[in-house]
Write an enzyme that holds these catalytic residues in place. Sequence first.
Site, PDB file in Angstrom:
ATOM      1  N   HIS A  32      55.205 -29.616  72.689  1.00  0.00           N
ATOM      2  CA  HIS A  32      56.292 -30.064  73.570  1.00  0.00           C
ATOM      3  C   HIS A  32      57.343 -28.962  73.747  1.00  0.00           C
ATOM      4  O   HIS A  32      57.694 -28.592  74.875  1.00  0.00           O
ATOM      5  CB  HIS A  32      56.932 -31.317  72.969  1.00  0.00           C
ATOM      6  CG  HIS A  32      58.037 -31.891  73.787  1.00  0.00           C
ATOM      7  ND1 HIS A  32      57.908 -33.099  74.451  1.00  0.00           N
ATOM      8  CD2 HIS A  32      59.296 -31.460  74.063  1.00  0.00           C
ATOM      9  CE1 HIS A  32      59.037 -33.362  75.091  1.00  0.00           C
ATOM     10  NE2 HIS A  32      59.893 -32.379  74.862  1.00  0.00           N
ATOM     11  N   GLU A  33      57.840 -28.438  72.633  1.00  0.00           N
ATOM     12  CA  GLU A  33      58.894 -27.424  72.714  1.00  0.00           C
ATOM     13  C   GLU A  33      58.364 -26.093  73.248  1.00  0.00           C
ATOM     14  O   GLU A  33      59.065 -25.388  73.984  1.00  0.00           O
ATOM     15  CB  GLU A  33      59.550 -27.231  71.343  1.00  0.00           C
ATOM     16  CG  GLU A  33      60.241 -28.471  70.801  1.00  0.00           C
ATOM     17  CD  GLU A  33      61.298 -29.029  71.744  1.00  0.00           C
ATOM     18  OE1 GLU A  33      61.921 -28.242  72.488  1.00  0.00           O
ATOM     19  OE2 GLU A  33      61.501 -30.255  71.736  1.00  0.00           O
TER      20      GLU A  33
END
Length: 230
Positions: A32-33
Amino acid sequence: MDVVNFLDSILRYPLEQLPFYLITLVIAFTVHEFSHAYFANKFGDPTAKLLGRVTLNPAVHFDLLGTILLVIAGFGWARPVPVNRDNFSKPRLMGVIVSIAGPLSNLLLGVVGTLIYVMLAQLGALDSITNDKLLEAIFLFFNLFNIMNFFLFLFNLIPLPPLDGYRILEDIVPRRMLGKLQQIEHWSFLIFVLILIIPGLQNYTINPLYRAAQAMYYQFAELFLMLFGA
């Protein structure tokens, strides 16, 4: 009350599922990051790259408090990727893409995880496993991994700061509304705390998202089963 029973009483998931849950969170948060950082750098903002965030190394994305809350309460966070939209040639459009890249990465992980699980089942790869505990572990991992990634996709689209849904909203509303929108930012943490501590409130907030994530998992599984002719 012994330690095991105490942990079972405060954790979102049973203690025996915790290792699978933590592995899922490490993968889901990292991807995600990384997705935020990758697209920000791709669009001309080197902030995340200079901080070493354009990487799939989980250590640089890990946030202890956010992970603890996710394990206990069902919602939490990783270390946010810093983004300077002033470096984008089209700040609002590219800002939306950078913001939505994170949730979409979790959606992709959930879809790919479901596809792999269905393929393993349909190709008979699981039939040869005679160890019941191993078979149960595989079942638990894929169910947790897929449902949690679908949940993170939905959860992060909620338009409350600091979630991605709020950043997307900031980039699409008229500029004259930004001041009013930003006035609610300091209330967001209180809202999440209330969800955590008020008995029964999660039944109307977090739990419906879990049910929606489960429904997405089942729908994709049925779709892949149809594609395989099962």
